[in-house]
Design a protein around this motif. Structure first.
Motif, mmCIF file in Angstrom:
data_model
loop_
_atom_site.group_PDB
_atom_site.id
_atom_site.type_symbol
_atom_site.label_atom_id
_atom_site.label_comp_id
_atom_site.label_asym_id
_atom_site.label_seq_id
_atom_site.Cartn_x
_atom_site.Cartn_y
_atom_site.Cartn_z
ATOM 1 N N GLY A 227 -28.742 155.608 -10.493
ATOM 2 C CA GLY A 227 -29.497 156.222 -9.405
ATOM 3 C C GLY A 227 -30.950 155.770 -9.418
ATOM 4 N N LEU A 228 -31.522 155.761 -10.613
ATOM 5 C CA LEU A 228 -32.928 155.378 -10.749
ATOM 6 C C LEU A 228 -33.127 153.935 -10.311
ATOM 7 N N LEU A 229 -32.202 153.083 -10.741
ATOM 8 C CA LEU A 229 -32.291 151.666 -10.376
ATOM 9 C C LEU A 229 -32.253 151.501 -8.865
ATOM 10 N N LEU A 230 -31.371 152.265 -8.243
ATOM 11 C CA LEU A 230 -31.216 152.145 -6.799
ATOM 12 C C LEU A 230 -32.501 152.545 -6.085
ATOM 13 N N VAL A 231 -33.077 153.647 -6.516
ATOM 14 C CA VAL A 231 -34.322 154.127 -5.892
ATOM 15 C C VAL A 231 -35.409 153.071 -6.022
ATOM 16 N N LEU A 232 -35.564 152.547 -7.228
ATOM 17 C CA LEU A 232 -36.615 151.556 -7.465
ATOM 18 C C LEU A 232 -36.369 150.295 -6.642
ATOM 19 N N ALA A 233 -35.102 149.896 -6.577
ATOM 20 C CA ALA A 233 -34.778 148.687 -5.809
ATOM 21 C C ALA A 233 -35.099 148.880 -4.340
ATOM 22 N N THR A 234 -34.749 150.058 -3.859
ATOM 23 C CA THR A 234 -35.030 150.342 -2.448
ATOM 24 C C THR A 234 -36.525 150.302 -2.180
ATOM 25 N N ALA A 235 -37.281 150.922 -3.100
ATOM 26 C CA ALA A 235 -38.735 150.913 -2.931
ATOM 27 C C ALA A 235 -39.255 149.493 -2.923
ATOM 28 N N GLY A 236 -38.674 148.668 -3.801
ATOM 29 C CA GLY A 236 -39.100 147.277 -3.867
ATOM 30 C C GLY A 236 -38.843 146.543 -2.571
ATOM 31 N N VAL A 237 -37.645 146.725 -2.055
ATOM 32 C CA VAL A 237 -37.298 146.057 -0.800
ATOM 33 C C VAL A 237 -38.214 146.529 0.321
ATOM 34 N N ALA A 238 -38.402 147.854 0.341
ATOM 35 C CA ALA A 238 -39.258 148.421 1.397
ATOM 36 C C ALA A 238 -40.651 147.824 1.311
ATOM 37 N N GLY A 239 -41.173 147.814 0.107
ATOM 38 C CA GLY A 239 -42.520 147.283 -0.079
ATOM 39 C C GLY A 239 -42.624 145.841 0.372
ATOM 40 N N VAL B 5 -44.333 142.257 7.055
ATOM 41 C CA VAL B 5 -44.409 142.579 8.486
ATOM 42 C C VAL B 5 -45.768 143.122 8.890
ATOM 43 N N ALA B 6 -46.336 143.920 7.992
ATOM 44 C CA ALA B 6 -47.544 144.674 8.360
ATOM 45 C C ALA B 6 -48.665 143.844 8.991
ATOM 46 N N PRO B 7 -48.962 142.678 8.451
ATOM 47 C CA PRO B 7 -50.092 141.950 9.047
ATOM 48 C C PRO B 7 -49.904 141.654 10.531
ATOM 49 N N PHE B 8 -48.625 141.518 10.925
ATOM 50 C CA PHE B 8 -48.388 141.152 12.319
ATOM 51 C C PHE B 8 -48.573 142.324 13.271
ATOM 52 N N LEU C 210 -50.868 147.572 -0.157
ATOM 53 C CA LEU C 210 -50.404 147.674 1.223
ATOM 54 C C LEU C 210 -50.950 148.918 1.916
ATOM 55 N N LEU C 211 -51.379 149.916 1.105
ATOM 56 C CA LEU C 211 -51.987 151.109 1.680
ATOM 57 C C LEU C 211 -53.119 150.724 2.639
ATOM 58 N N THR D 7 -57.415 155.334 3.262
ATOM 59 C CA THR D 7 -56.404 154.378 2.820
ATOM 60 C C THR D 7 -56.962 152.965 2.827
ATOM 61 N N TYR D 8 -57.825 152.685 3.806
ATOM 62 C CA TYR D 8 -58.440 151.355 3.836
ATOM 63 C C TYR D 8 -59.267 151.126 2.575
ATOM 64 N N THR D 9 -60.125 152.110 2.276
ATOM 65 C CA THR D 9 -60.981 151.998 1.101
ATOM 66 C C THR D 9 -60.147 151.827 -0.163
ATOM 67 N N VAL D 10 -59.187 152.742 -0.316
ATOM 68 C CA VAL D 10 -58.385 152.718 -1.527
ATOM 69 C C VAL D 10 -57.567 151.435 -1.616
#
Lengths: 599, 132
Positions: free
Chosen positions: A22-34, A40-43, A97-98, A106-109
């Motif tokens: 379960g932990l691996l899955l959560v971390l992997a998902t976060a990784g993919v999301a990130g 995509v974000a810059p665009f 990415l924040l 969020t910009y500052t941080v």
């Protein structure tokens, strides 16, 4: 160095944590999301700065590669912190990415505060490789200090940096008072300190390398190679910043620089992976050990498989629980900088492996190797137990011989102080008596009294000979050469001393050689019908050797009562050897060799 | 040695001797023998330490010294006596005979060595010269 004792299970069943899926899955998902957000974000963001696609891709992928390779390492080695640390590097990188979220905070941080965090986590990872823990106090202080410094050095200039004045999109959420020059100076100053920290970190790394055994270096090598380009990149960035060297700054910021950084996670992963390649050799190990064993073979084979030449095996005796090596000699399992892994068999601990802690980085290999060698280890342990007992018996034989010698010396001394003194005094008294005989009785009494005196002197001489036979005073006083000389003088058969060493040797050795010569000369006089005998004594670095030869009738037999059997026993009791060559009609040669340390 | 006596006659004075041996019975016999041979036994000692002390106090001309003493080795005592000012003549004695000691006798500062059973006026005279 902390102790890394780990229990190795004796049969099947793997102990140790398994990463929860379960932990691996959560971390992997976060990784993919990130990763996705990063791409995509810059665009789609508020920023209208032109997007350099190659640079974006390289940046994002190198950050994510830490995350994904870290997940792989975590899945394969759940108990090793290297995996989680790599994931932390990846996440620290992705936290930037924040900055894409369009608020002041969020910009500052995201853009300013968190900018270099991932580098500190990376440094932590470097120093903790390959065990996943920071071993020395210096390392722990350096990394702790680095985290604190990161916070200080990131925050300090931020307090005075006016974003709007610079024309940036948002306000500084942490602005205290607007002073861009101060912020600038602070920025350069903190950069300098950071540069020094970076050098300290490099020296710590160098120390790790120099201290590592070959087992450790095998695992460190891929990381070192992969990090060379990264090191150059980091240093040039830091110094470029501090000293404002523009060309360096540009190169560092370019995709080339980032690409160099992404070699790094590959290096870490390869290092962790390397130990896997050793697994196939365990199969060869089983076949090798099946063949005939010389003592120490198991140790050599294990050391080869685990690539740790400093490895040694200590066998645990079943009775006392003490540890011995394969020759039965007692050893200690405490060793500076070494880890201890117990080996169990038949429900009890039968041995302990003392080895470089780097071997623990691949517990699977260690487990397999131990399982494969268990049978051979049990065999060697049995042999070691027997040898230890033999060792004890040998030691007790030496003690018995020495006790005997001591006792004889005591008896001789008592004879001297007691009976001999009395008789000597008596002898003197009789002489006085003789001298004081009145003239008128001299003719009748002189002869009987003289005769009495002579008889008494004879008794004294016999007693003295007896005492010499028990323990010769001259051996203690003057040593073996003089004592043997005295034996030769008193021998019935002419004796020539060909060689005799000057100087003193251990008591037991001198006494044994003396009694060999004494017994041999006595035999020559009694049985050999010889005309001549020769004695030669030679001292070497470790032994005293003696040859006694005669030209008599030969035929000396160890089994008959000629005292030779007793001589052999005595010589062997202190670790020496005695041989007799006595062909019929051709004289006899007795050779003995006695070592100085009785083993 | 020649000396003037109280009454003016010239006579010889007996050689002074210190006797060192740990066996009391032997000392009695040895003293009797020495006195009968004309020596003046000025003192006795039963061990090395008191031998050295007596030698310092009495300044004997001759010391008859047993090799086997309970505290210090007789050869050591001989060496110590010989190092003092105006050292006495030392004669070593022992129940054992000379061959049991090998080269130690030759290396010692003693004038001679006598096995106890051979101790007699004749031997002493041979080593020391006339007693008085």
């Amino acid at each position: 160095m902390t102790d890394h004792s780990q229990a190795i299970p004796s049969s099947g069943g793997v102990r140790g944590t398994r990463a929860r899926p379960g932990l691996l899955l959560v971390l992997a998902t976060a990784g993919v999301a990130g990763t996705t957000i990063g791409l995509v974000a810059p665009f789609i963001s508020w920023s209208d700065a032109p997007v350099e696609v190659p640079r974006l891709v390289v940046n994002t992928m190198s950050g994510s590669s830490f995350t994904f390779l870290g997940l792989y390492a975590f899945a394969k080695r759940p108990e090793n912190n290297v995996g989680p640390l790599m994931i932390a590097v990846g996440f620290a990188y992705m936290l930037q990415l924040l900055g894409w979220i369009p608020t002041d905070l969020t910009y500052t941080v995201g853009v300013f505060l968190l900018q270099e965090l991932w580098l500190v986590v990376l440094a932590h990872l470097f120093l903790a490789f390959p065990t996943g823990r920071l071993e020395s106090r210096f390392d722990r202080r350096l990394v702790g200090g680095a985290y604190v410094w990161w916070l200080v050095s990131a925050t300090l200039p931020l307090l005075f940096l006016d974003f709007r004045a610079n024309g940036w999109a948002f306000d500084n959420a942490f602005l205290v008072s607007s002073n861009n020059d101060l912020a600038d100076a602070l920025g350069r100053g903190t950069s300098l300190v950071t540069a020094c920290l970076a050098l300290a970190f490099l020296s710590a790394l160098l120390r790790h390398w120099r201290r590592a055994t070959s087992a450790g270096r095998r695992v460190l090598a891929p990381v070192v190679w992969a990090s060379l380009p990264t090191a150059v990149w980091v240093i040039s960035r830091v110094f470029g910043n501090t000293l404002r060297i523009e060309p360096v700054n540009e190169l560092a910021g370019s995709p080339l620089g980032t690409l160099a950084a992404s070699a790094l996670p590959v290096g870490f992963a390869v290092g962790l992976l390397r130990s896997r390649l050793g697994r196939s050799r365990v199969g060869d190990l089983v076949v090798e050990l099946g063949e005939a064993q010389a003592p120490g073979r198991v140790r050599d084979t294990l050391a080869g498989i685990l690539r740790d030449p400093s490895l040694r095996i200590a066998y645990r005796l079943s009775g006392s629980g003490a540890y011995v090596d394969e020759a039965g000699r007692s050893v200690s399992i405490e060793a500076e900088g070494q880890a201890v892994t117990p080996i169990e068999g038949g429900g009890e601990q039968i041995a302990a492996l003392v080895h470089d802690p780097a071997v623990l980085a691949d517990p699977d290999l260690l487990r397999s190797a131990v399982a494969a060698t268990r049978l051979a280890v049990e065999n060697e342990r049995l042999a070691a137990e027997v040898r230890a007992q033999l060792e004890e018996v040998r030691a007790s034989r030496v003690r018995i011989v020495e006790a005997g010698d001591l006792e004889r010396r005591r008896v001789e001394r008592n004879l001297h102080d007691g009976a001999q003194q009395r008789l000597v005094t008596l002898s003197l008294a009789i002489r006085q008596l003789r001298d004081r005989l009145p003239d008128d009785v001299v003719p009748t009494l002189a002869e009987p009294v003289d005769d009495l005196h002579v008889q008494l002197k004879r008794a004294i001489d016999e007693l003295r000979e007896l005492a010499r036979g028990i323990h010769p005073a001259i051996l203690t006083e003057e040593g073996i050469a003089a004592a043997v000389g005295s034996l030769a003088e008193r021998s019935a058969v002419p004796v020539r001393i060909e060689r005799a060493p000057e100087g003193r040797f251990p008591d037991a050795v001198e006494a044994t050689v003396y009694f060999v010569v004494a017994e041999c000369l006595a035999n020559v006089a009694k049985y050999a019908s010889a005309t001549r005998a020769t004695v030669a004594i030679v001292a070497s670095e470790a032994t005293l050797a003696v040859d006694v030869a005669d030209d008599g009738v030969g035929g000396a037999d160890v089994t008959t009562g000629s005292g030779l059997r007793g001589l052999i026993d005595r010589v062997e009791a202190i670790g020496g050897r005695l041989t007799v060559e006595s062909p019929e009609g051709a004289g006899t040669v007795v050779r003995a060799e006695v070592p100085f340390d009785g083993r | 040695m020649l000396a003037r006596c109280f009454d003016g006659t010239i006579g010889r004075v007996a050689t002074t001797v210190l006797l060192v041996d740990d066996h009391a019975g032997f000392r009695i016999q040895a003293r009797a023998l020495l006195v009968a041979a004309g020596y003046d036994v000025v003192g006795e000692a039963a061990d090395g330490a008191s031998a050295l002390a007596s030698a310092r106090a009495l300044q004997p001309e001759v010391v008859v010294l047993d090799v086997q003493l309970p505290d210090i080795d007789g050869f050591e005592v001989a060496r110590a006596l010989h190092e003092g000012p105006d050292p006495p003549t030392i004669i070593l004695i022992s129940s054992r005979d000379a061959s049991d000691y090998g080269g130690r006798i030759v290396r010692s500062p003693a004038r001679g060595f006598v096995t106890k059973t051979e101790l007699s006026a004749g031997i002493l005279a041979a080593i020391l010269g006339p007693a008085s």
